[in-house]
Structure formats: structure tokens, C-alpha cells
Design a protein around this motif. Structure first.
Motif, PDB file in Angstrom:
ATOM      1  N   TRP A   1       0.820  -1.202   0.000  1.00 49.72           N
ATOM      2  CA  TRP A   1       0.000   0.000   0.000  1.00 49.72           C
ATOM      3  C   TRP A   1       0.858   1.257   0.000  1.00 49.72           C
ATOM      4  O   TRP A   1       0.666   2.165  -0.802  1.00 49.72           O
ATOM      5  N   VAL A   2       1.831   1.252   0.892  1.00 47.99           N
ATOM      6  CA  VAL A   2       2.627   2.459   1.056  1.00 47.99           C
ATOM      7  C   VAL A   2       3.291   2.859  -0.253  1.00 47.99           C
ATOM      8  O   VAL A   2       3.348   4.036  -0.606  1.00 47.99           O
ATOM      9  N   PHE A   3       3.747   1.847  -1.005  1.00 39.94           N
ATOM     10  CA  PHE A   3       4.483   2.214  -2.211  1.00 39.94           C
ATOM     11  C   PHE A   3       3.587   2.403  -3.427  1.00 39.94           C
ATOM     12  O   PHE A   3       4.011   2.941  -4.432  1.00 39.94           O
TER      13      PHE A   3
ATOM     14  N   THR B   1       0.521   3.934  -3.242  1.00 38.01           N
ATOM     15  CA  THR B   1      -0.497   4.960  -3.059  1.00 38.01           C
ATOM     16  C   THR B   1      -0.134   6.272  -3.765  1.00 38.01           C
ATOM     17  O   THR B   1       1.019   6.523  -4.101  1.00 38.01           O
ATOM     18  N   ASP B   2      -1.160   7.072  -3.970  1.00 36.46           N
ATOM     19  CA  ASP B   2      -1.023   8.304  -4.731  1.00 36.46           C
ATOM     20  C   ASP B   2      -0.211   9.350  -3.967  1.00 36.46           C
ATOM     21  O   ASP B   2      -0.524   9.694  -2.830  1.00 36.46           O
ATOM     22  N   LYS B   3       0.805   9.859  -4.607  1.00 35.68           N
ATOM     23  CA  LYS B   3       1.732  10.765  -3.946  1.00 35.68           C
ATOM     24  C   LYS B   3       1.069  12.076  -3.527  1.00 35.68           C
ATOM     25  O   LYS B   3       1.318  12.606  -2.444  1.00 35.68           O
TER      26      LYS B   3
ATOM     27  N   LYS C   1      -1.996  12.660  -2.795  1.00 28.65           N
ATOM     28  CA  LYS C   1      -2.894  12.452  -1.652  1.00 28.65           C
ATOM     29  C   LYS C   1      -2.084  12.484  -0.345  1.00 28.65           C
ATOM     30  O   LYS C   1      -2.442  13.123   0.623  1.00 28.65           O
ATOM     31  N   ILE C   2      -0.983  11.750  -0.407  1.00 30.94           N
ATOM     32  CA  ILE C   2      -0.115  11.674   0.772  1.00 30.94           C
ATOM     33  C   ILE C   2       0.391  13.055   1.162  1.00 30.94           C
ATOM     34  O   ILE C   2       0.410  13.429   2.330  1.00 30.94           O
TER      35      ILE C   2
ATOM     36  N   GLU D   1      -1.015  15.841   0.584  1.00 30.75           N
ATOM     37  CA  GLU D   1      -2.138  16.615   1.125  1.00 30.75           C
ATOM     38  C   GLU D   1      -2.326  16.284   2.614  1.00 30.75           C
ATOM     39  O   GLU D   1      -2.441  17.173   3.451  1.00 30.75           O
ATOM     40  N   ILE D   2      -2.345  14.980   2.907  1.00 30.93           N
ATOM     41  CA  ILE D   2      -2.558  14.592   4.310  1.00 30.93           C
ATOM     42  C   ILE D   2      -1.420  15.097   5.191  1.00 30.93           C
ATOM     43  O   ILE D   2      -1.641  15.565   6.306  1.00 30.93           O
ATOM     44  N   SER D   3      -0.207  15.019   4.664  1.00 30.45           N
ATOM     45  CA  SER D   3       0.926  15.380   5.516  1.00 30.45           C
ATOM     46  C   SER D   3       0.911  16.870   5.856  1.00 30.45           C
ATOM     47  O   SER D   3       1.595  17.312   6.766  1.00 30.45           O
ATOM     48  N   ARG D   4       0.128  17.653   5.120  1.00 29.74           N
ATOM     49  CA  ARG D   4       0.071  19.095   5.424  1.00 29.74           C
ATOM     50  C   ARG D   4      -1.048  19.448   6.403  1.00 29.74           C
ATOM     51  O   ARG D   4      -1.214  20.629   6.746  1.00 29.74           O
ATOM     52  N   ILE D   5      -1.796  18.434   6.871  1.00 30.36           N
ATOM     53  CA  ILE D   5      -2.928  18.743   7.760  1.00 30.36           C
ATOM     54  C   ILE D   5      -2.529  19.612   8.963  1.00 30.36           C
ATOM     55  O   ILE D   5      -3.188  20.604   9.237  1.00 30.36           O
ATOM     56  N   PRO D   6      -1.433  19.286   9.650  1.00 31.37           N
ATOM     57  CA  PRO D   6      -1.131  20.116  10.824  1.00 31.37           C
ATOM     58  C   PRO D   6      -0.841  21.563  10.446  1.00 31.37           C
ATOM     59  O   PRO D   6      -1.000  22.457  11.271  1.00 31.37           O
TER      60      PRO D   6
ATOM     61  N   LEU E   1      -6.269  19.021  14.720  1.00 25.77           N
ATOM     62  CA  LEU E   1      -6.186  18.053  13.613  1.00 25.77           C
ATOM     63  C   LEU E   1      -7.577  17.631  13.158  1.00 25.77           C
ATOM     64  O   LEU E   1      -7.768  17.214  12.021  1.00 25.77           O
TER      65      LEU E   1
ATOM     66  N   TYR F   1      -4.966  12.368  10.563  1.00 24.75           N
ATOM     67  CA  TYR F   1      -3.516  12.544  10.472  1.00 24.75           C
ATOM     68  C   TYR F   1      -2.822  11.492  11.355  1.00 24.75           C
ATOM     69  O   TYR F   1      -3.382  11.025  12.347  1.00 24.75           O
TER      70      TYR F   1
ATOM     71  N   TYR G   1       5.643  11.160   4.832  1.00 24.32           N
ATOM     72  CA  TYR G   1       4.411  10.686   5.454  1.00 24.32           C
ATOM     73  C   TYR G   1       4.270   9.178   5.270  1.00 24.32           C
ATOM     74  O   TYR G   1       3.746   8.476   6.128  1.00 24.32           O
TER      75      TYR G   1
ATOM     76  N   HIS H   1      -8.356   3.542  -1.954  1.00 25.95           N
ATOM     77  CA  HIS H   1      -7.503   2.552  -1.325  1.00 25.95           C
ATOM     78  C   HIS H   1      -7.961   2.165   0.067  1.00 25.95           C
ATOM     79  O   HIS H   1      -8.526   2.965   0.790  1.00 25.95           O
TER      80      HIS H   1
END
Lengths: 56, 712
Positions: free
Chosen positions: A34-36, A38-40, A42-43, A45-50, B83, B157, B236, B483
Motif C-alpha cells: 500500500w505504502v508504495f 499509493t497516490d503521492k 494524496k499523501i 495533502e494529508i501530511s500538510r494537515i497540521p 487536527l 492525520y 508521510y 484505497h
């Protein structure tokens, strides 16, 4: 109330080790796949949540 | 879409933040006091509540559950709201959680000092407090999940995953390890005995480190580090691998605390293998944290928050490399029971937990009081005091650890042990002194922080309700082809269940065979239940926290067998509720103390240890000579033991005190022969009875076997 040795022996105790290794192996394969795959974006986007806070 | 206006609750964050600071100071003071007692035993004041055996559990519980616990709640209550783009689910629950937790801490402090303890490390609190912890933990869970379910942000998150895993795993660990049968209010016996109790305890103890001191703090790292550096986390993807691998592997590693003990071999190997694998997720997490600062190291030079975080994350990396190495059997053989382990845990405690907490406080206070930090310079001074404190704390103890082990294991050319145990203690006293200086510096740094934060707070204006706005989540999200993991991460309860399954697997695989397969704990027929007097004596041993300095587990090494006697067998502990193997030898092992010295030696030694072993650093226990034994509790204790499967004859609870008195009078008579006059009803007599029994049952079997051989 006793919690000691209900069984003298578990039949085929090896299966316990094999099963746990199986679960372990499959778990990591699935996670890594999954980790490899998955859509970059999207990732990212999530990592910018904070950081998406008005206070920044 | 209509944007909703709401506000974040900063008041609860403030309350937990204050509690964090207060208990940081309290916990560190207790630690410093305990550290000084090791080389200056008179500082125990010869009072029961302030001896090392009670101050040390107070220190560990205060640091873990009061300081780090409140730090976790501060960070979770702050970051979770942001969050999730939602206020906490219920203000009422937030405050029940806050006051409930502080009451638990107060109750813990009082009861530990009074000697109410279950005798299991890091889980010393007695059953009523265990129940209170469970209830408050549930309140926290409801509040957390309520908030997550009401969120306005689609994705969860990664920090929130760490919070969820923390919540569910701590709940499981606490409940499983706290199974105990109450004897009275504030006294209980562990449901498990001996090897099984040890396995459960270290499954708990190890994972308390994992899921109370590590995963929630990692969650805080994944939130506050990007915040402070103003950039997203380095990878991430790596954080996802970090999360799943960490929670999956951690739970298996507990048995590495029991290498070379009487725990079955396969369980020890399992612990070692999984401990080694732990390096990968741990270092993945550390690198993820440090790489987040790539290209931003200039900020680290400026910002005390980042400074603290960099050292914290580095200490996390060091401690999590050292941990797996310590779980190799050959390294454990050297390090276990020595001060090396104390150094190791303080790299984690002072470096990782302490510095992350400080970083978070330095970040939060100016934000919530809408001002600047009063003095960056003071914060930088705190940073250096803390860092030098850690070094001065850890290096001498590593040295002390090596010295102890070398001295314990050295033989003369003639094949005799070269050093008395006491020599290994007196030899490292300079190290102990330096360690307490390091701890003192670290505490001084924390006090600087208190001043700095107080000044900042005085200059700012507290924002109790921070206004925010966000669009609500659309009611119907189309799933379509997406996914599975995003499916999971949108569903916090699914994440909860999957996390629980992942952590349960490790526990189940470890425990089922140890509990169900009889051959794992071979029976020794000569091992018999304790007499009522010995049982009472054992409870005094537990009450005084003897296990904080003395192990009862002789490993099968030449030096240990030569020094202490026959190595310990699993079958010897089947009536030990709770087990008392200990984890540190500040004093010698006691597994074969029975019969080694006359009763009068123990009597004098408890009154003043230096009278029997000059130079001893053991505290004196004069009250044991004066206080009368509480025999009213004997019948209840016997009945609980019977419930737990200890084979006392039916109705024994009614006659147990007669048996007790007879044995006590015999001991008093023996003492009298050695010119010690004492009434038979004193606590010391019970303790002597217990100490003279420890580890002797197996000798009966050997005598019987020898007898048989002669008869043939």
C-alpha cells in the motif's frame, strides 16, 4: 479462579508459531504494498494537515 | 459549502500543562532524593514512608503517569482539536478526565508512601486505584473518539493513529496486568503467580514504555515538529510504516526483560527476535523526525523548541538502538541487574520524554497566551543544563554498570570469586554521586523553565477559547474505488479495532503457551505454600519495596551460582503472588537467602545494616522491630490464596493464626538464644520467617534425592 495449566499439552503447538509468522509476513507485505502504490499527491495533502491552520 | 464557526478549548490544555510542569518538578525531586539515598542512606530519615523502597516507586509512577501522562494529555487535547478541526467532544468529560487523573496521582502518592503496593514494577498501585484508572481512561477514550467522530477534517492525520493505538493498548495492558484478588481495601494478590506473573508483568512493563512513553510522544512529535519547523514531516509514507511496524512489533518484545531467568527458553528467544526487529521502525521514526528539519537547521540554532526536539529525537534513536542490543542474550548477561539499565531508561526518560515535554511547553505557552517567550536565552540555558545533566547522569551509570558486572563476574586464579558484593557497591559510589549531580542539573534546568514560562504567562493574555472555522464534512462520502488504507483512516473505530487486533496477536502468542502448557513450568514436589507467618513476612517484603534493590532470580551463570547458590527454577515460584524477581541489584540477590545467616543476623541487619555489613548502603528498618504484626488479616489472606489455587487445606484460614503464633514463638526463642529479646508478635519476626524460607524448598528435594541414593 485458578489460572494455571488447564492443559497438560497443546496438540500441534507448532501451528502457533507458523500462524504468527504467517500473520506477520502478510501484514507487512500488505502494508508495504500500500505504502508504495499509493497516490503521492494524496499523501502530500494529508501530511500538510497540521500546517493548514489559520494560526500559521 | 457553509463554513462553521467554533472554538478550540485551550483551558483544558492549560490545566494539563500546569499539571505537567508541577509533576515534572515533583517526580524529579523524588528521583533526586532516591538517587542521593543510594550513597547516603541516612537521608531516608529512618522513616518508613521515605525509604528508597517507597520513594523509588513514587519517582517512577510520578514521572511516568503524572509528568509524562499529563504531558500526553496536554498535547493530545491541543493537537487533536486542531487536527480534527473540532472542539473537544465534551467539556464536562475533559474536566472529569483532568480532575480524575489528578486525584489518582494524589491517591498514588499517598498510598505508595504508606506502603500500599502490589509489588509489580510500574504497576504498583493497589486495586481501588487500578479501577479508578480504568474508569478515567474510558472517559478519556469517549472524549477522544467523540471528537474524532465530530471532526471536520476528512483524513485522520498520523498523530491521531498514535493516540488511538496508545489508548487501546494501554487499556488492554492495564486491565490484563491488574488482575488481582482483593484481600482488603488497599491489599490484593496478583491473579498470576511466579513465571506467569513475570511474563505478564514484563509484557506490561515493556509495553508501558512502548505505549505510554513512546507512541503518544511520537504522536506529539508528528504534530508539534512540523508545527515548530513550519514544514510537513519528511516522509508521510515512512510515518505510516513507522506506525504499523512499531505497534505490531513492540508488543512481542517484553520477554527480553527476562533473559536467562526461569522463563521458558522459547519465550526468551521470541522476545529477542522481535526486539531486534524493533530497530527498523524506531529508527525509521527517528530519521523521519530529523529529516523533517533538512534545510532548516538554521532554525534549530535560533529556536529553543527545535533544539529540545532534536536532542529528544536523537535520544529516542539512541535508546531504541540500545534497547534491541540489550535484548541480545550475551549483552543482557552483562547489563541486566546493573546500573547500565538505569542509564538506558534515563536516556529515554530525560532525553526523549523530558525534552519533548519541554519543547511542547515552550511552543504551547506563547501560542496560548498570544505572546512571545519571555526569554529565549533562559530557554537555551535550560537546554544546555538539561543536556549536560543527561550526560552527567548517564555516563557515570554506564561506567558503574560495567564496573559492577566486571566485579561480579571476576574470579581469582584459584577459582574463587574475587570481590564481595559489597565491594562492587562501595566501589561505584563516586559514580552514584556524579549521577545525582547530573540529575540535579537537569532539575535546575526544569526550574528555569518554570520561571521562564511564568514570566511569559504574566506578560501574555490567555486565549481560553480560540476561534476557528472550517467546513463540515459532507454527509455522504462516495467511496468508489479508493484505497483500503484511506478507508481505514477515515474510520477511527476501524483503526481502533485493527490496532487492537495487531497488538493482541503478540500478547496471545506469548502468553497462551506459558499459561496452558504445563511442561513450561515443571513442578517441583518439595515446593510448598508459605506458612501463614512467612506469607505475612512476604507481604512486609513487598510493602517495603525490597524488590527495588534486590532480585530473587539467580541466572545460570558460574559467578551467580558461586555467589548465591543453585540457579532459580520456574517451579520454585508457583505460589508467588506476586513474583518478586526484581530487575536491579543495588543489593545482592536474595533467591537463596534462606538459611544463609542466623535469625539474629537478620534482626540486627534490619535494625542497622552497617552493624552486620560495614559500608552497606541499605537503609535501616527500625520500625519493623517495634511494630506489631497485623494478624487479623491472616484468614482473609489464606482464603484469597486458596482461591488463587494455593493448596492450603480446607478450613486452614481458621487455624492459620495458631500456626503463625507457634512459628513466631520458635523464632523469638532462637533470637533469645542469641541474646535478642523480642516479643514474638513483631513484624521483624514475620520478615525473618520469610527470608529464612526463600529459596530453601529446592534444598529439601536435593536432600531427599541424596537420602534416596544413600539408601540404595
Amino acid at each position: 479462579m485458578k489460572f494455571i495449566n488447564y492443559l497438560e499439552k497443546i496438540g500441534g503447538v507448532d501451528i502457533l508459531g507458523l500462524t504468527s509468522f504467517g500473520i506477520f509476513f502478510i501484514f507487512f507485505i500488505v502494508m508495504l504494498t500500500w505504502v508504495f502504490k499509493t497516490d503521492k499527491r494524496k499523501i502530500e495533502e494529508i501530511s500538510r494537515i497540521p500546517l493548514d491552520n489559520p494560526e500559521q | 459549502m457553509q463554513v462553521e464557526k467554533f472554538c478550540y478549548d485551550n483551558k483544558i490544555v492549560k490545566a494539563f500543562g500546569y499539571a505537567t510542569v508541577i509533576f515534572a518538578v515533583v517526580g524529579m525531586l523524588a528521583g533526586l532524593w532516591a538517587a542521593i539515598q543510594i550513597y547516603a542512606p541516612a537521608t531516608s530519615l529512618n522513616l518508613a514512608p521515605t525509604t528508597f523502597g517507597r520513594i523509588r516507586p513514587l519517582h517512577t509512577n510520578a514521572i511516568i503517569f503524572a509528568f509524562v501522562g499529563n504531558c500526553i494529555f496536554t498535547g493530545v487535547y491541543y493537537s487533536l482539536q486542531r487536527l480534527c478541526k473540532a472542539r473537544m467532544f465534551s467539556d464536562k468529560l475533559s474536566w472529569i478526565h483532568f480532575w480524575g487523573w489528578q486525584l489518582i496521582i494524589a491517591a498514588a502518592a499517598v498510598t505508595l508512601l504508606m506502603g500500599y503496593t502490589s509489588g509489580k514494577e510500574y504497576a504498583e498501585l493497589e486495586w481501588p486505584i487500578d479501577i479508578a484508572i480504568t474508569l478515567i481512561w474510558v472517559v478519556f477514550g469517549i472524549n477522544m473518539f467523540g471528537t474524532i467522530l465530530q471532526r471536520r477534517e476528512k483524513h485522520l492525520y498520523v498523530a491521531i493513529w498514535f493516540y488511538i493505538a496508545t489508548w487501546v493498548t494501554v487499556a488492554m495492558l492495564h486491565i490484563v496486568n491488574s488482575f488481582e484478588i482483593p484481600v482488603s481495601f488497599m491489599k490484593s494478590y496478583s491473579w498470576y503467580a511466579g513465571v506467569q506473573d513475570a511474563l505478564v508483568q514484563w509484557w506490561y512493563g515493556h509495553n508501558a514504555v512502548a505505549f505510554f512513553l513512546t507512541t503518544p510522544i511520537l504522536g506529539l512529535m508528528y504534530y508539534f515538529l512540523p508545527k515548530a519547523a513550519n514544514r510537513p514531516v519528511y516522509s508521510y509514507r515512512l510515518s505510516i510504516i513507522h506506525f504499523w511496524a512499531l505497534i505490531f512489533i513492540y508488543i512481542w518484545a517484553g520477554p527480553h526483560h527476562l533473559l536467562y531467568t526461569a522463563l521458558p527458553d522459547w519465550a526468551q528467544s521470541l522476545g529477542t527476535v522481535f526486539s531486534l526487529m524493533l530497530i527498523f521502525p524506531s529508527w525509521g521514526g527517528m530519521l523521519n523526525g530529523l529529516f523533517t528539519l533538512r534545510g532548516a537547521w538554521d532554525k534549530v540554532r535560533e529556536d529553543p523548541v527545535l533544539k529540545f526536539m532534536v536532542v529528544a529525537i536523537t535520544c529516542y534513536g539512541m535508546a531504541t538502538l540500545e534497547g534491541p542490543l540489550l535484548s541480545l542474550k550475551n549483552i543482557s548477561a552483562i547489563a541486566h541487574y546493573s546500573d547500565w539499565i538505569i542509564a538506558h531508561v534515563h536516556i529515554g526518560g530525560l532525553g526523549w520524554n523530558g525534552f519533548m515535554a519541554f519543547a511542547m511547553l515552550y511552543y504551547l505557552v506563547p501560542k496560548m497566551w498570544d505572546t512571545q517567550l519571555y526569554s529565549k536565552k533562559l530557554a537555551t540555558n535550560h537546554f544546555w543544563l538539561g543536556t549536560i545533566g543527561i550526560i552527567l547522569y548517564a555516563v557515570p551509570l554506564y561506567w558503574a554498570g560495567f564496573t559492577q558486572t566486571l566485579m561480579w563476574k571476576t574470579f581469582t586464579p584459584e577459582g574463587q570469586l574475587k570481590f564481595q558484593f559489597l565491594e562492587s557497591v562501595t566501589n561505584i559510589i563516586p559514580m552514584y554521586i556524579t549521577r545525582s549531580v547530573g540529575g540535579g542539573l537537569y532539575l535546575a534546568g526544569a526550574l528555569l523553565m518554570c520561571y521562564n514560562l511564568a514570566k511569559t504567562i504574566a506578560a501574555g493574555k490567555f486565549i481560553a477559547n480560540e476561534a476557528a472555522e472550517a467546513a463540515p464534512l459532507p454527509k455522504n462520502i462516495k467511496h468508489g474505488k479508493e484505497h483500503w488504507h484511506r478507508w481505514i483512516e477515515r474510520r477511527p473505530l476501524t483503526l481502533l479495532v485493527v490496532s487492537l487486533i495487531v497488538v493482541v496477536i503478540g500478547g496471545v502468542v506469548e502468553m497462551i503457551p506459558a499459561f496452558l502448557v504445563k511442561s513450561n513450568i515443571p513442578t517441583i514436589t518439595s515446593v510448598k505454600p508459605y506458612t501463614p507467618l512467612e506469607l505475612q513476612g512476604r507481604d512486609i517484603y513487598v510493602r517495603e519495596g525490597c524488590y527495588t534493590c534486590h532480585s530473587q532470580m539467580i541466572r545460570p551463570f558460574r559467578d551467580e551460582v558461586a555467589r548465591y547458590g543453585e540457579y532459580s527454577k520456574a517451579g520454585e515460584f508457583v505460589y508467588d503472588h506476586p513474583f518478586q524477581w526484581g530487575s536491579k541489584r543495588t543489593g545482592p540477590d536474595l533467591a537463596r537467602i534462606g538459611g544463609k545467616y542466623p535469625d539474629s543476623w537478620h534482626y540486627n541487619h534490619m535494625d542497622d545494616p552497617t552493624s552486620m555489613s560495614p559500608g552497606s548502603v541499605m537503609p535501616a528498618y527500625p520500625w519493623l522491630l517495634d511494630d506489631a504484626l497485623d494478624t487479623a488479616s491472616t484468614p482473609a489472606k489464606i482464603r484469597v490464596m486458596q482461591k488463587l489455587g494455593v493448596p492450603y487445606p480446607a478450613g486452614f484460614d481458621k487455624t492459620a493464626n495458631q500456626d503463625l503464633t507457634a512459628q513466631a514463638e520458635a523464632i523469638a526463642a532462637r533470637l533469645k538464644k542469641d541474646k535478642i529479646e523480642t516479643p514474638a508478635n513483631k513484624e521483624i519476626v514475620a520478615l525473618i520467617a520469610y527470608l529464612q524460607r526463600v529459596g530453601t524448598d529446592i534444598k529439601l528435594e536435593q536432600q531427599a534425592a541424596a537420602g534416596k541414593t544413600t539408601m540404595q
